[in-house]
Enzyme design. Structure first.
Site, short mmCIF file in Angstrom:
data_model
loop_
_atom_site.label_atom_id
_atom_site.label_comp_id
_atom_site.label_asym_id
_atom_site.label_seq_id
_atom_site.Cartn_x
_atom_site.Cartn_y
_atom_site.Cartn_z
N LYS A 109 8.93 -10.70 -6.17
CA LYS A 109 9.49 -11.23 -4.92
C LYS A 109 9.86 -12.70 -5.10
O LYS A 109 9.27 -13.38 -5.93
CB LYS A 109 8.45 -11.15 -3.80
CG LYS A 109 8.20 -9.77 -3.25
CD LYS A 109 7.20 -9.83 -2.10
CE LYS A 109 6.88 -8.45 -1.56
NZ LYS A 109 8.05 -7.79 -0.94
N ARG B 192 4.54 2.95 -0.84
CA ARG B 192 4.70 4.42 -0.80
C ARG B 192 3.99 5.08 -1.97
O ARG B 192 3.56 6.22 -1.87
CB ARG B 192 6.21 4.75 -0.73
CG ARG B 192 7.01 4.31 -1.91
CD ARG B 192 8.51 4.21 -1.61
NE ARG B 192 8.83 2.99 -0.86
CZ ARG B 192 10.05 2.68 -0.43
NH1 ARG B 192 11.07 3.51 -0.65
NH2 ARG B 192 10.27 1.57 0.24
N1 BES Z 1 5.10 -5.11 1.65
C1 BES Z 1 6.50 -5.00 1.54
C2 BES Z 1 7.19 -4.85 2.91
C3 BES Z 1 7.09 -6.04 3.81
C4 BES Z 1 8.05 -7.04 3.74
C5 BES Z 1 6.10 -6.14 4.74
C6 BES Z 1 7.96 -8.13 4.59
C7 BES Z 1 6.02 -7.21 5.58
C8 BES Z 1 6.95 -8.22 5.51
C9 BES Z 1 6.87 -3.79 0.70
O1 BES Z 1 5.98 -3.47 -0.31
C10 BES Z 1 8.18 -4.09 0.05
O2 BES Z 1 8.22 -4.99 -0.73
N2 BES Z 1 9.21 -3.35 0.41
C11 BES Z 1 10.50 -3.56 -0.12
C12 BES Z 1 11.10 -2.22 -0.40
C13 BES Z 1 12.36 -2.25 -1.20
C14 BES Z 1 12.08 -2.75 -2.60
C15 BES Z 1 12.96 -0.88 -1.23
C16 BES Z 1 11.31 -4.31 0.93
O3 BES Z 1 11.12 -4.07 2.11
O4 BES Z 1 12.11 -5.16 0.54
MN MN Z 2 6.40 -4.54 -2.11
#
Ligand code: BES
Ligand code: MN
Ligand code: ZN
Length: 485
Positions: A263, A337
């Site tokens: 990230k 997931r």
């Molecule tokens: N934990 C994150 C989702 C999230 C983002 C929760 C911001 C709370 C605040 C999750 O694991 C994630 O990173 N999801 C990605 C999925 C994508 C790679 C398909 C996302 O939402 O960008």
């Molecule tokens: Mn994630």
């Protein structure tokens, strides 16, 4: 903060407060307030507070009234919570240590009194544990609320509310803890402490046991971290023997860096609360256990840390889940997931649930869709979805139903494995839900709550300060109270 029921106000307390309804008039209220309030445009709206000072028998008194809206309003319970919460918001760090709350006005019965006290108590939670230099003016001062003129039965109502409040506070504590202190093993330890001698039964699976069971997806996420992964189940048998349990499953990513699909830096600290689903499940269970709910319930949490490392999973890797289905990992940041699919599969095998509901901070796309007002609920059963929406509405843990469908499901087909862990650019929350649905057995009623926008707030809200909201604990409790007990 302590709630203390008493027949008459202790005489050395300066601060005296009352709750008033909009439209009831201010007869019987001290004249400083009765005359002053209208000049300050106080109407008794929920959350409105008016304060005045008066000399009574030569002593300085600090007096306040807090509005609860109209007596017959639809959302009366929530209005009363707000009336209570507004008082703690104002006086928690005011310098006052004691407050007399006179319930003679406004509150009709024990249930209403319980609601006001619940709001009062929930709003008092804060965590200053790591602030060693907090100035005296900023420290929590309020210690005791002396409640007088409580309607008959308030004590019993409060017992129940207190158990629920403790659940909410537990969720907030878990969500607030930084990831160097709260990781899979310590999450388990905190729960072991919290549920000790409550009658709940805890089961913990370590990595070797999960390996044995074939949980390649959950373990894949954790393999880049020096912290060992865990699966924790909290079981409460308060219902009829042999009655199928309701199972709640929580995403417990104690920190989500994204893994090799790292990230961006700014804001990454938020990912300490990527265990908010697990926190909701643990807090919800604590509420149910604390009030000895007459229901069979299990809370299962999948606990991992998602880190980049020489041993971490790579984009393109194929993992085999406990169900036997294979997953092409195209983005290591879509890890929730992967954790949930094994936890959901194990929970179904282990407990043969009546219905299964998962909670997860699963997708940023959920925040794009619904902001910080509603979580999204996806379900293979519309009745289950409505039950969750309605339980959430009554406790202000709001949900909004989102769609599922075969056309969305197609978007996660993979050329090399049974599925891939991301869809395309669109419908990110839905493709995540479709992924989970592939692990739900035919005929099992299932709902998935994506609560990414709900567990943390950058401003104070209904009955919480900024920070961890405690979202989900009350929703879980209410869902059981409304539909299982
Ligand atoms: N934990 C994150 C989702 C999230 C983002 C929760 C911001 C709370 C605040 C999750 O694991 C994630 O990173 N999801 C990605 C999925 C994508 C790679 C398909 C996302 O939402 O960008
Ligand atoms: Mn994630
Ligand atoms: Zn995540």
């Amino acid at each position: 903060m302590q709630i203390n029921f008493t027949d008459s106000a202790p005489d050395n307390v300066r601060l005296h407060v009352q709750i008033v309804n909009e439209g009831d008039g201010l007869e019987g209220i001290d004249e400083v307030l009765a005359e002053g309030a209208p000049t300050a445009r106080f109407r008794g709206k929920p959350g409105q507070v008016f304060e005045g000072f008066a000399k009574i028998d030569g002593e300085l008194r600090r007096l306040a009234i807090s509005g609860a809206g109209e007596a017959g309003a639809d959302n009366r319970r929530l209005n009363l919570e707000r009336a209570g919460a507004a008082l703690t918001a104002k006086y928690l760090r005011s310098g006052e240590t004691d407050m007399v709350l006179d319930l003679a006005s406004a509150v009709e019965d024990a249930e209403e009194a319980g609601a006001a006290l619940a709001g009062l108590c929930m709003r008092s939670w804060s965590m200053d544990d790591y602030r060693t230099k907090l100035s005296k003016e900023k420290k929590v001062s309020l210690e005791t609320v002396h409640v007088i003129n409580a309607p008959e039965g308030t004590l019993a109502a409060w017992d129940r509310e207190l158990a629920i409040t403790k659940g909410v506070d537990f969720t907030r504590m878990l969500v607030t803890q930084p990831a160097n202190l709260l990781y899979p093993e310590s999450f388990v330890e905190v729960c072991q402490k919290m549920f000790k001698d409550t009658g709940a039964e805890l089961t913990v699976l370590d990595e070797a046991q999960m390996e044995e069971l074939g949980m390649g997806a959950l373990l894949g996420v954790g393999q880049g971290s020096v912290r060992e992964s865990r699966l924790l189940a909290i079981r409460w048998n308060g219902g009829e023997e042999g009655e199928k349990p309701t199972v709640f499953v929580g995403k417990g990513v104690t920190f989500d860096t994204g893994g090799i699909s790292l990230k961006p830096g700014p804001g990454m600290e938020d990912m300490k609360w990527d265990m908010g689903g697990a926190g909701a499940v643990a807090g919800g269970m604590l509420a149910l256990v604390g009030r000895k709910a007459k229901a069979n319930v299990v809370g299962v949490v999948g606990l991992v840390e998602n880190m980049p490392d020489g041993n971490a999973i790579r984009p393109g890797d194929v993992l085999t889940s406990m169900s036997g289905q294979t997953i092409e990992v195209l983005n290591t940041d879509a890890e929730g997931r992967l954790v949930l699919c094994d936890a959901l599969h194990w929970a179904q095998e282990q407990y043969d649930p009546e219905h299964i509901v998962d909670f997860a901070t699963l997708t940023g796309a959920m925040i794009i869709a619904l902001g910080n007002e509603h979580g999204g609920v996806f379900a293979n059963d519309d009745d289950l979805a409505s039950q969750l929406v309605s339980a959430g509405k009554s406790v202000n843990d709001k949900l909004w139903q989102m769609p599922l469908g075969p056309a969305y499901d197609k978007l996660i087909d993979s050329p090399i494995a049974d599925m891939k862990n991301i869809g395309g650019r669109g419908a990110g929350s839905i493709t995540a839900a479709q992924f989970l649905q592939r692990f739900i057995k035919k005929d099992t009623k299932w709902a998935h709550c994506d609560i990414a926008g709900m567990v943390w707030s950058d401003k104070p809200g209904h009955a919480h300060d900024k920070g961890a909201t405690g979202y989900g604990a009350r929703l879980i409790n209410q869902f059981i109270a409304d539909n299982v007990e």
